[in-house]
Motif scaffolding. Structure first.
Motif, PDB file in Angstrom:
ATOM      1  N   ARG A  77       0.811  -1.223   0.000  1.00 58.93           N
ATOM      2  CA  ARG A  77       0.000   0.000   0.000  1.00 58.93           C
ATOM      3  C   ARG A  77       0.838   1.264   0.000  1.00 58.93           C
ATOM      4  NH1 ARG A  77      -5.045  -1.156   4.195  1.00 58.93           N
ATOM      5  NH2 ARG A  77      -5.982  -2.891   3.019  1.00 58.93           N
ATOM      6  N   ARG A  78       2.101   1.145   0.376  1.00 63.06           N
ATOM      7  CA  ARG A  78       2.971   2.316   0.448  1.00 63.06           C
ATOM      8  C   ARG A  78       3.760   2.529  -0.838  1.00 63.06           C
ATOM      9  NH1 ARG A  78       6.846   2.238   5.005  1.00 63.06           N
ATOM     10  NH2 ARG A  78       6.743   4.502   4.769  1.00 63.06           N
ATOM     11  N   ILE A  79       3.611   1.605  -1.782  1.00 63.29           N
ATOM     12  CA  ILE A  79       4.290   1.704  -3.069  1.00 63.29           C
ATOM     13  C   ILE A  79       3.287   2.173  -4.118  1.00 63.29           C
ATOM     14  CG2 ILE A  79       5.523   0.402  -4.863  1.00 63.29           C
ATOM     15  CD1 ILE A  79       6.435  -1.494  -2.596  1.00 63.29           C
ATOM     16  N   PRO A  80       3.643   3.168  -4.937  1.00 59.01           N
ATOM     17  CA  PRO A  80       2.708   3.664  -5.961  1.00 59.01           C
ATOM     18  C   PRO A  80       2.126   2.530  -6.794  1.00 59.01           C
ATOM     19  CG  PRO A  80       4.618   5.083  -5.850  1.00 59.01           C
ATOM     20  CD  PRO A  80       4.906   3.923  -4.941  1.00 59.01           C
ATOM     21  N   LEU A  81       0.835   2.575  -7.029  1.00 58.61           N
ATOM     22  CA  LEU A  81       0.125   1.494  -7.702  1.00 58.61           C
ATOM     23  C   LEU A  81       0.697   1.209  -9.090  1.00 58.61           C
ATOM     24  CD1 LEU A  81      -2.209  -0.524  -7.631  1.00 58.61           C
ATOM     25  CD2 LEU A  81      -3.708   1.270  -8.529  1.00 58.61           C
TER      26      LEU A  81
ATOM     27  N   LEU B  15      12.652  -2.171   0.458  1.00 61.82           N
ATOM     28  CA  LEU B  15      13.310  -2.382   1.750  1.00 61.82           C
ATOM     29  C   LEU B  15      13.342  -1.143   2.637  1.00 61.82           C
ATOM     30  CD1 LEU B  15      16.235  -4.788   0.809  1.00 61.82           C
ATOM     31  CD2 LEU B  15      14.041  -5.324   1.867  1.00 61.82           C
ATOM     32  N   PHE B  16      13.369   0.038   2.044  1.00 62.51           N
ATOM     33  CA  PHE B  16      13.380   1.240   2.879  1.00 62.51           C
ATOM     34  C   PHE B  16      11.984   1.603   3.360  1.00 62.51           C
ATOM     35  CE2 PHE B  16      17.776   1.931   2.670  1.00 62.51           C
ATOM     36  CZ  PHE B  16      18.086   2.990   3.527  1.00 62.51           C
ATOM     37  N   GLY B  17      11.022   0.781   2.983  1.00 64.50           N
ATOM     38  CA  GLY B  17       9.687   0.934   3.545  1.00 64.50           C
ATOM     39  C   GLY B  17       9.599   0.365   4.946  1.00 64.50           C
ATOM     40  N   LEU B  18      10.640  -0.382   5.372  1.00 63.47           N
ATOM     41  CA  LEU B  18      10.652  -0.969   6.712  1.00 63.47           C
ATOM     42  C   LEU B  18      11.032   0.041   7.781  1.00 63.47           C
ATOM     43  CD1 LEU B  18      12.358  -4.427   6.010  1.00 63.47           C
ATOM     44  CD2 LEU B  18       9.937  -3.991   6.480  1.00 63.47           C
TER      45      LEU B  18
ATOM     46  N   ILE C 179      22.212  -9.452  -6.437  1.00 66.35           N
ATOM     47  CA  ILE C 179      22.991  -8.215  -6.295  1.00 66.35           C
ATOM     48  C   ILE C 179      21.994  -7.067  -6.148  1.00 66.35           C
ATOM     49  CG2 ILE C 179      24.819  -6.807  -7.323  1.00 66.35           C
ATOM     50  CD1 ILE C 179      25.537  -9.252  -9.054  1.00 66.35           C
ATOM     51  N   PHE C 180      21.565  -6.816  -4.917  1.00 64.18           N
ATOM     52  CA  PHE C 180      20.423  -5.938  -4.701  1.00 64.18           C
ATOM     53  C   PHE C 180      20.784  -4.511  -4.284  1.00 64.18           C
ATOM     54  CE2 PHE C 180      21.217  -8.137  -0.688  1.00 64.18           C
ATOM     55  CZ  PHE C 180      21.245  -7.096   0.227  1.00 64.18           C
ATOM     56  N   LEU C 181      22.057  -4.248  -3.954  1.00 66.79           N
ATOM     57  CA  LEU C 181      22.405  -2.934  -3.421  1.00 66.79           C
ATOM     58  C   LEU C 181      22.074  -1.779  -4.373  1.00 66.79           C
ATOM     59  CD1 LEU C 181      23.489  -1.744  -0.826  1.00 66.79           C
ATOM     60  CD2 LEU C 181      25.787  -1.795  -1.807  1.00 66.79           C
ATOM     61  N   PRO C 182      22.238  -1.929  -5.697  1.00 68.20           N
ATOM     62  CA  PRO C 182      21.833  -0.825  -6.591  1.00 68.20           C
ATOM     63  C   PRO C 182      20.376  -0.427  -6.420  1.00 68.20           C
ATOM     64  CG  PRO C 182      23.200  -2.376  -7.791  1.00 68.20           C
ATOM     65  CD  PRO C 182      22.923  -3.004  -6.447  1.00 68.20           C
ATOM     66  N   TYR C 183      19.503  -1.401  -6.171  1.00 62.95           N
ATOM     67  CA  TYR C 183      18.086  -1.099  -6.004  1.00 62.95           C
ATOM     68  C   TYR C 183      17.788  -0.425  -4.668  1.00 62.95           C
ATOM     69  CZ  TYR C 183      17.408  -3.969 -10.114  1.00 62.95           C
ATOM     70  OH  TYR C 183      17.474  -4.472 -11.388  1.00 62.95           O
ATOM     71  N   ILE C 184      18.723  -0.533  -3.723  1.00 63.33           N
ATOM     72  CA  ILE C 184      18.547   0.149  -2.439  1.00 63.33           C
ATOM     73  C   ILE C 184      18.577   1.659  -2.650  1.00 63.33           C
ATOM     74  CG2 ILE C 184      19.492   0.482  -0.125  1.00 63.33           C
ATOM     75  CD1 ILE C 184      18.193  -2.268  -0.693  1.00 63.33           C
ATOM     76  N   TYR C 185      19.385   2.119  -3.604  1.00 55.57           N
ATOM     77  CA  TYR C 185      19.402   3.556  -3.916  1.00 55.57           C
ATOM     78  C   TYR C 185      18.031   4.002  -4.427  1.00 55.57           C
ATOM     79  CZ  TYR C 185      24.466   3.319  -3.383  1.00 55.57           C
ATOM     80  OH  TYR C 185      25.727   3.144  -2.869  1.00 55.57           O
ATOM     81  N   LEU C 186      17.426   3.178  -5.279  1.00 57.62           N
ATOM     82  CA  LEU C 186      16.072   3.490  -5.733  1.00 57.62           C
ATOM     83  C   LEU C 186      15.082   3.441  -4.575  1.00 57.62           C
ATOM     84  CD1 LEU C 186      15.470   1.736  -9.188  1.00 57.62           C
ATOM     85  CD2 LEU C 186      15.874   4.147  -8.708  1.00 57.62           C
ATOM     86  N   SER C 187      15.270   2.497  -3.672  1.00 55.88           N
ATOM     87  CA  SER C 187      14.376   2.367  -2.531  1.00 55.88           C
ATOM     88  C   SER C 187      14.435   3.606  -1.645  1.00 55.88           C
ATOM     89  CB  SER C 187      14.745   1.119  -1.712  1.00 55.88           C
ATOM     90  OG  SER C 187      13.811   0.888  -0.690  1.00 55.88           O
ATOM     91  N   ILE C 188      15.645   4.123  -1.442  1.00 58.28           N
ATOM     92  CA  ILE C 188      15.802   5.355  -0.656  1.00 58.28           C
ATOM     93  C   ILE C 188      15.039   6.493  -1.318  1.00 58.28           C
ATOM     94  CG2 ILE C 188      17.446   7.119   0.104  1.00 58.28           C
ATOM     95  CD1 ILE C 188      19.522   4.851   0.384  1.00 58.28           C
ATOM     96  N   GLY C 189      15.247   6.649  -2.621  1.00 65.26           N
ATOM     97  CA  GLY C 189      14.567   7.708  -3.354  1.00 65.26           C
ATOM     98  C   GLY C 189      13.065   7.546  -3.362  1.00 65.26           C
ATOM     99  N   LEU C 190      12.607   6.308  -3.488  1.00 68.71           N
ATOM    100  CA  LEU C 190      11.175   6.011  -3.568  1.00 68.71           C
ATOM    101  C   LEU C 190      10.451   6.375  -2.276  1.00 68.71           C
ATOM    102  CD1 LEU C 190       8.915   4.691  -5.292  1.00 68.71           C
ATOM    103  CD2 LEU C 190       9.564   2.499  -4.277  1.00 68.71           C
ATOM    104  N   PHE C 191      10.984   5.908  -1.142  1.00 74.61           N
ATOM    105  CA  PHE C 191      10.292   6.138   0.125  1.00 74.61           C
ATOM    106  C   PHE C 191      10.574   7.521   0.700  1.00 74.61           C
ATOM    107  CE2 PHE C 191       9.905   1.589  -0.298  1.00 74.61           C
ATOM    108  CZ  PHE C 191       8.601   1.381   0.127  1.00 74.61           C
TER     109      PHE C 191
END
Length: 388
Positions: free
Chosen positions: A60-64, A102-105, A357-369
């Motif tokens: 619910r916290r992620i854009p539809l 992950l940054f939604g946690l 190899i998920f760390l690149p997506y963590i940058y997106l996660s930071i920006g997203l949340f």
């Protein structure tokens, strides 16, 4: 010392260690231990499944729109995989993408981003120093350890950008220069390129934040792996690039622009054959490493799979830009991720890899949340103003 630590914990939340934890977790996953965990059911398979559960819990916290594209990507790739039955590599590929949740946690305060990123980047620097000078993880491929460490070291660019202290800026600049040198010791031109692109785009952020330039830039980054691979023969024959080749040979010992990876690409095109549109439903890692994200995706899921993946990233980038284009924190991590996309011309770390190899997506996660929090705050303030 104890008093000093207690003061730090009062100033900063315990969550400053969250990114460090994720960085360490990725290195453990990629290690020999991580790849032989539970009698062969390695962590690259297990952890992405846990990430998917996190994604569901944060749905619910992620854009539809993002979730819809992601679900379509999952269903399409699953349908293709039914033919090849390579569900192992499929699950790593699609569920690693769930790490954008992950940054939604956590709900990180703005003051936490600087120490959070610093701790994670220092870990990557220590890791690379240990590898280069003390032989730690000596069984790892130099290019691989250079790439994995680079993903963490890019955080120094973030801290250099967002800190307001000139003293700290100088400190982080020294760390950036030393980081590039340590990457250079691994003979990885690709990761040096990623670092320089990320630094320049962060340094000239106001220029790249222009709507038209931003879109042209990220589209070029996302399609660069396909364009460069297809035009590699023509590029190799350009006479004005010969000085660059000579420079590369002198300082890195690599005598071609693409380090002969274009030979791999020609062979992979033969392997793809007539299955370029829908793919083979089997990971290319069963046969060869592509050294190119486009060919890796095309072989597994076809052109359609590649376009769906690109569309997912575009939707995320557009969401962050729409609501946070003036926010340094959000846009800094966006430009770091885009720089990593350029590195996928000669590597494949983002999608259809055989490792999580998920760390690149963590940058997106930071920006997203971070964007979501800013957007929610704006809506709350607007409602409050209307009431008054």
């Amino acid at each position: 010392m104890k008093v000093y630590i207690n003061k730090l914990l009062k100033i900063y939340d315990i969550q400053i260690f969250y990114l460090l934890f994720l960085n360490v977790l990725m290195i453990i996953i990629l290690s020999s231990f991580g790849q032989t965990f539970l009698f062969g059911a390695n962590l690259s398979f297990i952890i992405p499944l846990l990430f998917f559960l996190v994604y569901i819990s944060n749905f619910r916290r992620i854009p539809l729109t993002i979730s819809v594209i992601y679900i379509i990507l999952i269903l399409y790739t699953l349908a293709i995989t039914l033919a090849g039955k390579d569900f192992y590599h499929w699950s790593i590929s699609v569920f690693t993408l769930s790490s954008i949740s992950l940054f939604g946690l956590i709900k990180s305060n703005e003051k936490n981003y600087l120490p959070m990123m610093t701790l994670s980047s220092l870990f990557s620097l220590v890791l690379l120093i240990s590898y280069n000078y003390f032989g730690v993880l000596s069984n790892w491929n130099p290019n691989s350890i250079g790439m994995f460490a680079t993903f963490g070291l890019l955080g120094f660019i973030f801290t250099f950008k967002i800190t307001k202290s000139n003293v700290l800026k100088f400190f982080y600049l020294i760390l950036i220069i030393f980081s590039v040198y340590c990457i250079y010791l691994t003979d990885s031109r690709n990761n040096i390129m990623i670092f320089l692109i990320a630094f320049l785009t962060n340094f000239f952020m106001n220029f790249f934040n222009n709507k038209f330039i931003f879109r042209v830039y990220y589209l070029f980054a996302l399609f660069s792996a396909m364009l460069i691979a297809k035009l590699s023969t023509w590029i190799n024959n350009l006479t004005y690039l010969k000085p660059l080749v000579e420079f590369s040979y002198e300082y890195t010992g690599k005598g071609t622009i693409f380090s002969d990876r274009d030979i791999f690409w020609g062979y992979i095109e033969i392997l793809i054959g007539n299955n370029g549109l829908f793919g083979n439903g089997v990971s290319l890692y069963n046969y060869i490493y592509s050294h190119n994200i486009f060919y890796s995706i095309q072989y597994f899921f076809g052109i359609i799979g590649f376009m769906l993946y690109v569309l997912l990233i575009i939707v995320i980038l557009e969401y962050i830009y729409k609501y946070s284009k003036k926010d340094k924190i959000s846009m800094s991590v966006v430009y770091i991720f885009i720089a990593i996309c350029f590195g996928q011309i000669s590597e494949n770390a983002l999608f259809t890899s055989d490792l999580a190899i998920f760390l690149p997506y963590i940058y997106l996660s930071i920006g997203l949340f971070r964007t979501r929090e800013l957007n929610v705050s704006k809506l709350f303030l607007n409602k409050k103003e209307r009431r008054t």
